[in-house]
Design a protein around this motif. Structure first.
Motif, PDB file in Angstrom:
ATOM      1  N   THR A   1       6.149 -25.733  25.238  1.00 24.74           N
ATOM      2  CA  THR A   1       6.850 -24.610  24.971  1.00 24.74           C
ATOM      3  C   THR A   1       5.801 -23.491  25.428  1.00 24.74           C
ATOM      4  O   THR A   1       4.083 -23.538  26.022  1.00 24.74           O
ATOM      5  CB  THR A   1       7.197 -23.992  23.933  1.00 24.74           C
ATOM      6  OG1 THR A   1       6.279 -23.448  22.849  1.00 24.74           O
ATOM      7  CG2 THR A   1       8.272 -24.778  23.185  1.00 24.74           C
ATOM      8  N   THR A   2       6.329 -22.232  26.526  1.00 30.25           N
ATOM      9  CA  THR A   2       5.861 -21.221  27.358  1.00 30.25           C
ATOM     10  C   THR A   2       6.566 -20.163  27.039  1.00 30.25           C
ATOM     11  O   THR A   2       7.692 -20.567  26.493  1.00 30.25           O
ATOM     12  CB  THR A   2       5.059 -22.266  28.196  1.00 30.25           C
ATOM     13  OG1 THR A   2       3.808 -21.152  28.854  1.00 30.25           O
ATOM     14  CG2 THR A   2       5.973 -22.018  29.336  1.00 30.25           C
ATOM     15  N   ALA A   3       6.445 -18.853  27.365  1.00 36.72           N
ATOM     16  CA  ALA A   3       6.524 -17.546  27.515  1.00 36.72           C
ATOM     17  C   ALA A   3       6.507 -16.935  28.772  1.00 36.72           C
ATOM     18  O   ALA A   3       5.275 -17.175  28.624  1.00 36.72           O
ATOM     19  CB  ALA A   3       6.578 -16.699  26.646  1.00 36.72           C
ATOM     20  N   ASP A   4       7.308 -17.166  29.300  1.00 38.64           N
ATOM     21  CA  ASP A   4       7.221 -15.814  30.841  1.00 38.64           C
ATOM     22  C   ASP A   4       6.802 -14.316  30.860  1.00 38.64           C
ATOM     23  O   ASP A   4       6.754 -14.057  29.746  1.00 38.64           O
ATOM     24  CB  ASP A   4       8.189 -16.425  31.833  1.00 38.64           C
ATOM     25  CG  ASP A   4       9.261 -15.953  31.749  1.00 38.64           C
ATOM     26  OD1 ASP A   4       9.474 -15.093  30.788  1.00 38.64           O
ATOM     27  OD2 ASP A   4      10.522 -16.066  32.018  1.00 38.64           O
TER      28      ASP A   4
ATOM     29  N   ARG B   1       0.149 -19.126  31.377  1.00 38.67           N
ATOM     30  CA  ARG B   1      -1.341 -18.414  31.144  1.00 38.67           C
ATOM     31  C   ARG B   1      -1.441 -19.594  29.943  1.00 38.67           C
ATOM     32  O   ARG B   1      -2.915 -19.969  30.261  1.00 38.67           O
ATOM     33  CB  ARG B   1      -1.307 -17.200  30.969  1.00 38.67           C
ATOM     34  CG  ARG B   1      -3.123 -17.276  30.161  1.00 38.67           C
ATOM     35  CD  ARG B   1      -3.434 -15.084  30.402  1.00 38.67           C
ATOM     36  NE  ARG B   1      -4.534 -14.966  29.724  1.00 38.67           N
ATOM     37  CZ  ARG B   1      -5.437 -15.113  29.527  1.00 38.67           C
ATOM     38  NH1 ARG B   1      -5.948 -15.277  31.311  1.00 38.67           N
ATOM     39  NH2 ARG B   1      -6.577 -14.420  28.929  1.00 38.67           N
ATOM     40  N   HIS B   2      -0.386 -19.884  29.281  1.00 38.09           N
ATOM     41  CA  HIS B   2      -0.540 -20.991  28.143  1.00 38.09           C
ATOM     42  C   HIS B   2       1.010 -21.693  27.832  1.00 38.09           C
ATOM     43  O   HIS B   2       1.619 -21.194  28.670  1.00 38.09           O
ATOM     44  CB  HIS B   2      -1.154 -19.320  26.646  1.00 38.09           C
ATOM     45  CG  HIS B   2      -1.698 -18.226  26.952  1.00 38.09           C
ATOM     46  ND1 HIS B   2      -3.404 -19.269  26.790  1.00 38.09           N
ATOM     47  CD2 HIS B   2      -1.830 -16.780  27.067  1.00 38.09           C
ATOM     48  CE1 HIS B   2      -3.825 -17.612  27.429  1.00 38.09           C
ATOM     49  NE2 HIS B   2      -3.215 -16.394  26.920  1.00 38.09           N
TER      50      HIS B   2
ATOM     51  N   THR C   1      -5.031 -23.041  27.116  1.00 36.94           N
ATOM     52  CA  THR C   1      -4.710 -22.269  27.921  1.00 36.94           C
ATOM     53  C   THR C   1      -4.368 -23.522  29.635  1.00 36.94           C
ATOM     54  O   THR C   1      -5.774 -23.619  29.178  1.00 36.94           O
ATOM     55  CB  THR C   1      -6.457 -20.986  28.313  1.00 36.94           C
ATOM     56  OG1 THR C   1      -6.533 -20.184  27.588  1.00 36.94           O
ATOM     57  CG2 THR C   1      -6.495 -20.422  29.306  1.00 36.94           C
ATOM     58  N   THR C   2      -4.020 -22.615  30.260  1.00 40.11           N
ATOM     59  CA  THR C   2      -3.641 -23.621  31.402  1.00 40.11           C
ATOM     60  C   THR C   2      -5.522 -23.470  31.994  1.00 40.11           C
ATOM     61  O   THR C   2      -5.628 -22.354  32.493  1.00 40.11           O
ATOM     62  CB  THR C   2      -2.413 -22.853  32.724  1.00 40.11           C
ATOM     63  OG1 THR C   2      -1.453 -22.862  31.526  1.00 40.11           O
ATOM     64  CG2 THR C   2      -2.684 -24.279  33.349  1.00 40.11           C
TER      65      THR C   2
ATOM     66  N   GLY D   1      -4.742 -28.239  29.650  1.00 43.23           N
ATOM     67  CA  GLY D   1      -4.719 -27.767  28.906  1.00 43.23           C
ATOM     68  C   GLY D   1      -6.408 -27.572  28.611  1.00 43.23           C
ATOM     69  O   GLY D   1      -6.838 -28.112  27.935  1.00 43.23           O
ATOM     70  N   ARG D   2      -6.825 -26.150  28.474  1.00 42.99           N
ATOM     71  CA  ARG D   2      -7.947 -26.046  27.495  1.00 42.99           C
ATOM     72  C   ARG D   2      -7.737 -25.547  26.019  1.00 42.99           C
ATOM     73  O   ARG D   2      -6.700 -24.606  25.578  1.00 42.99           O
ATOM     74  CB  ARG D   2      -9.161 -24.694  28.231  1.00 42.99           C
ATOM     75  CG  ARG D   2     -10.091 -24.430  27.634  1.00 42.99           C
ATOM     76  CD  ARG D   2     -11.117 -23.835  27.930  1.00 42.99           C
ATOM     77  NE  ARG D   2     -12.758 -23.871  27.333  1.00 42.99           N
ATOM     78  CZ  ARG D   2     -13.474 -24.201  28.006  1.00 42.99           C
ATOM     79  NH1 ARG D   2     -13.552 -24.612  28.874  1.00 42.99           N
ATOM     80  NH2 ARG D   2     -14.733 -24.049  26.588  1.00 42.99           N
ATOM     81  N   VAL D   3      -7.574 -26.413  25.132  1.00 39.51           N
ATOM     82  CA  VAL D   3      -7.686 -26.286  23.872  1.00 39.51           C
ATOM     83  C   VAL D   3      -8.279 -24.698  23.250  1.00 39.51           C
ATOM     84  O   VAL D   3      -9.095 -24.191  23.512  1.00 39.51           O
ATOM     85  CB  VAL D   3      -8.003 -26.971  23.178  1.00 39.51           C
ATOM     86  CG1 VAL D   3      -7.622 -27.004  21.602  1.00 39.51           C
ATOM     87  CG2 VAL D   3      -7.163 -28.357  23.828  1.00 39.51           C
ATOM     88  N   GLU D   4      -7.406 -23.703  22.960  1.00 36.75           N
ATOM     89  CA  GLU D   4      -7.765 -23.206  22.091  1.00 36.75           C
ATOM     90  C   GLU D   4      -7.192 -22.811  20.627  1.00 36.75           C
ATOM     91  O   GLU D   4      -8.299 -21.863  19.655  1.00 36.75           O
ATOM     92  CB  GLU D   4      -7.247 -21.482  23.007  1.00 36.75           C
ATOM     93  CG  GLU D   4      -7.035 -21.418  24.580  1.00 36.75           C
ATOM     94  CD  GLU D   4      -8.577 -20.668  24.883  1.00 36.75           C
ATOM     95  OE1 GLU D   4      -9.345 -20.430  23.953  1.00 36.75           O
ATOM     96  OE2 GLU D   4      -8.626 -21.525  26.099  1.00 36.75           O
TER      97      GLU D   4
END
Length: 166
Positions: free
Chosen positions: A23-26, A67-68, A118-119, A133-136
């Motif tokens: 999932t993501t949000a624009d 971005r995420h 984060t992408t 993705g870099r895991v946050e």
């Protein structure tokens, strides 16, 4: 000689895969999501994961510009969620089971695991894009994960059951 497409897909269907919903949000706040089974850890240092997305998917533009994103590893009884997020032309979020989770992204509170990223990079993978993705942030639930193999959903066999049959 090129590999026969049907033989390739038949062979790959034998490889068990985790079932995830990304999932993501624009920028406008619109939520996007898709079902993915091409998901894997990539690196421990830095912590990276990858998921693959068809370049022709309606969600492709949203994810490649995000971005995420959040990976929800579905629990063994969430095949209905997988099917909903794999269906085109429906409101995938209408059921109301997604709530703000890590990084404020839409997530399933009852997922087997969640990985917020984060992408880091988007790579070419033929007819798919490889989202790295870099895991946050992470969340590991206590529910068994859903797996996909031989074109059906299932769940891993617990170690104690494997020992009894081995």
């Amino acid at each position: 000689m090129p590999v026969d497409r049907l033989a390739f897909t038949r062979t790959m269907s034998r490889v068990p895969a985790p079932v995830t919903v990304a999932t993501t949000a624009d920028a406008s706040g619109r939520r996007w999501g898709f079902t993915g089974s091409s998901f894997s850890s990539l690196s421990l240092d830095p912590p990276l994961v990858l998921i693959c997305l068809d370049k022709g998917a309606s969600t492709h533009g949203a994810f490649t510009s995000a971005r995420h994103f959040l990976i929800n590893v579905l629990a063994h009884d969430q095949s209905d969620v997988a099917l909903r997020f794999a269906t085109s032309g429906v409101d995938r979020f209408e059921a109301g089971d997604m709530t703000p989770c890590e990084l404020g992204l839409p997530g399933l509170p009852e997922a087997a695991a969640r990985i917020a990223c984060t992408t880091h990079e988007i790579l070419d993978g033929g007819d798919h894009s490889i989202l790295v993705g870099r895991v946050e942030a992470t969340h590991a639930g206590d529910r068994a994960p859903l797996v996909y193999s031989d074109r059906v959903f299932g769940r891993p066999v617990p170690n104690d059951q494997m020992a009894a049959t081995g």
